[in-house]
Design an enzyme around this catalytic site. Sequence first.
Site, PDB file in Angstrom:
ATOM      1  N   CYS A  87       0.831  -1.198   0.000  1.00  0.00           N
ATOM      2  CA  CYS A  87       0.000   0.000   0.000  1.00  0.00           C
ATOM      3  C   CYS A  87       0.865   1.247   0.000  1.00  0.00           C
ATOM      4  O   CYS A  87       1.934   1.293   0.625  1.00  0.00           O
ATOM      5  CB  CYS A  87      -0.933  -0.013   1.203  1.00  0.00           C
TER       6      CYS A  87
ATOM      7  N   CYS B 206       0.349   3.860   1.513  1.00  0.00           N
ATOM      8  CA  CYS B 206       0.394   4.538   2.810  1.00  0.00           C
ATOM      9  C   CYS B 206       1.658   4.165   3.576  1.00  0.00           C
ATOM     10  O   CYS B 206       2.071   4.895   4.477  1.00  0.00           O
ATOM     11  CB  CYS B 206      -0.845   4.188   3.634  1.00  0.00           C
TER      12      CYS B 206
ATOM     13  N   HIS C 248      -2.321  -3.697   7.157  1.00  0.00           N
ATOM     14  CA  HIS C 248      -2.544  -4.585   6.011  1.00  0.00           C
ATOM     15  C   HIS C 248      -1.925  -5.947   6.316  1.00  0.00           C
ATOM     16  O   HIS C 248      -0.701  -6.080   6.380  1.00  0.00           O
ATOM     17  CB  HIS C 248      -1.928  -3.993   4.746  1.00  0.00           C
TER      18      HIS C 248
ATOM     19  N   CYS D 185      -6.806   4.203   5.044  1.00  0.00           N
ATOM     20  CA  CYS D 185      -5.426   4.553   5.378  1.00  0.00           C
ATOM     21  C   CYS D 185      -4.850   5.611   4.452  1.00  0.00           C
ATOM     22  O   CYS D 185      -3.748   6.118   4.693  1.00  0.00           O
ATOM     23  CB  CYS D 185      -4.553   3.294   5.328  1.00  0.00           C
TER      24      CYS D 185
ATOM     25  N   HIS E 290      -8.317 -16.643  -4.738  1.00  0.00           N
ATOM     26  CA  HIS E 290      -9.619 -15.970  -4.682  1.00  0.00           C
ATOM     27  C   HIS E 290      -9.938 -15.235  -5.984  1.00  0.00           C
ATOM     28  O   HIS E 290     -11.090 -14.846  -6.197  1.00  0.00           O
ATOM     29  CB  HIS E 290      -9.659 -14.955  -3.534  1.00  0.00           C
TER      30      HIS E 290
END
Length: 827
Positions: free
Chosen positions: A418, A420, A426, A496, A548
């Site tokens: 990320c 951030c 995370h 975030c 997924h």
Amino acid sequence: FSHLFSSLILSLHRSPDRNEIGLRVSALVSSVCFCLVSAVELSSALPVRVPPAAIPMDLRVEQMQTLDSSRREQQEMLALKHKQQLQRQILIAEFQRKHEQLSRQHEAQLQEHMKVRTQRWWDVVNVSQQELLALKHQQELLEHQRKMEQELEKQQREQKLQLLKNKERGQESAVASTEVKMRLQEFVLNKKKALAQRSLNHCISNNPRYWKTQHSSLDQSSPPQTAVSTYNPPAMGVYDSKDDFPLRKTASEPNLKLRSRLKQKVSERRSSPLLRRKDSPISTLKKRSLDMAGDAQDALTCACVTVSTQTNSLGAGSLQQLRQHRTLGRTQSAPLPQSGQVLQQLVVQQQHQQFLEKHKQHFQQLHINKVRHQSSHPTMTDETVVITSCSRERLSALQLKFLSLGLVYDSLMQKHQCMCGNTNTHPEHAGRIQSIWSRLQETGLRSQCECIRGRKATLEELQTVHSEAHVMLYGTNPLRQKLDSSVISMFVRLPCGGIGVDSDTVWNEVHSSSAVRLAVGSVVELVFKVASGELKNGFAVVRPPGHHAEESTPMGFCYFNSVAIAAKLLQQRLNVGKILIVDWDVHHGNGTQQAFYDDPRVLYVSLHRYDDGNFFPGSGAPEELGSGPGVGFNVNVAFTGGLDPPMGDAEYLTAFRTVVMPIASEFAPDLVLVSAGFDAVEGHPPPLGGYKLTSRCLGHLTKQLMGLAGGRVVLALEGGHDLRAICDASEACVSALLGIELEPLSADVLKQRPNENAVSSIEKVLENHSQYWRCVQRVASSAGLSLLEAQRGDSEENETVTAMASLSVAALEKRMEDEPMEEEPPM
């Protein structure tokens, strides 16, 4: 009464307010009623007095006056009521007029407001369309300009090449062109690499003069073993600048001289590789016998491979030069190994490959000869098949004995994080694969494996499972597509401050597309090396996960389904017939199930927490069996019951014993792929798992899977977010793949029965698949037993079957002895 009416009239004249008039009238009426009632009561109480006759009274005059006053009052009351009604009508009419006026004003203001807003919206739409058209036009201009530049560059390059072609051979060039330099450099580097490879092959294995004559195998090229070998890398000697061929400075004669000189050196080295360095020592490779149990015809013993040391021409000085020789410079292609151990392994692998190829040809020739012999002797069919199958099995065992475990890892996958910069918020972060790789290095397991280099998956490979739009969106840099407004809507701003496709799945505009493609390509590269026989098995330390990811939807930290893509490519390129995919991640692999839901060539088995669809992602019900020709090839061991109690080693061992291994054995796969998610291991909080599986149990489950497909098993990292848990699990699984003796399971785990929720879940799976797999009916009754009880029951069953078979044979022999032989009638 006259007084009361007069006061009423006065009050009416004094106060014209209707409310006050009403109050006064009501008060006066009540007073009058009270007076009347009082007078009646008083008159009834007092005795009747007869007025004196002496006083004369004119009653008619008084009555007339009273009547006149009452008439006047009635008229005034009527006039007042009429006046009040008129005032009321006037007020109502005025109110209605004001209401209509206000309504008209409000409607006019609303229409004016809507008109202003509509005009403003159209202005914004027109401006946006103009901006989009301007951007599109600018993009077309840039594209046209780039094409023009490319065409101009191509024309200039062709002109330069044409000038060089038309140049006279005797004419010299001051400076060679850039393209000529690049081509010559590539040519020289390729030649150097080929020469070095050939020199290694010829120096050790391909020259029969340096092999001893003590051979007991079928061929003289039996591979030496690395365990007791004292092989040293061939010395490179003192560096000679004449061996380096510079780039050409002219386009005529010097180039021809260079080519002839290069051919001469190549021919010299091919004729005698030992002449390349006259002062380098020749090392020896000690022999080690290769023990193969079985038939005398198939017993292969390795020959001794030794090269003469030539001590009369080599002394201590040459050994000193060996230690101080100049190492080969690295090039842009694959560099030569620098260490003696790596060189030794390279030589051994090459010789072993030659050895296997020759014996493979030998066995094929044997098979052809026996098949030909079978046509003339039909009674030898079974024996021929048995001998051929035994030969193949021993050849496969011999191949697997020398193959190694492959590891794939690339630090570039750590850049997917990320924007951030806060990894605490995370769970799927770069520290996962970094910690696993460090653990494998610290424990020394990495040094026992062969590390292969990953690569980026191509867009065509990604499209074997995912849609083209999905691949273009997440497989390329989104910065190139920001002109399209539909792309921006796919991403959301996270709390975030970063960017993602949902609250969990982060996206980095600079590095994510490269990282996800590198993860897929690394898994594909490792799987293909195992499937082609270059490696025995493999473990892919990759991120982000993939099971997924659906055809057009990223979710659950996943963008591309690495395992599914590898399986699809195995079917398309290597024509692999049967593939088993085992997914023991605590979350169901909905993307993998979707990719092979109707494919009978892929058996998908998932062990996950389901909780009646209340645990992410909500799919993976035991009733999801597949569709069409793939019915029965989708097996979901969906644990229900939440965390009361949580599933552990006993439950997973039971699931493997009753569902996974029986069905997989009956399926008989050619290759096993494992979506190795470690979030079922103890240490993960309930939202991310909550189960109590141990890493030791995962090692034993891996060992069980190695009994399938000839040991060709590839594990690809999926989930798992507790660093200690995933490091322990990775260490256990890699140890199992290497064949290291695992720490045995505790006695409590072996004696523990699975909990009721797990037994109910497993029995539901067995019930659903009983009509598709014969093995299910045999193990259905043992779902509630512990591992020791099940093993004891299997041994008793085997003893019973053996005893019954023995009794049957004995009874048959006794009956044959008791029955008299029939005599033939005389002729």
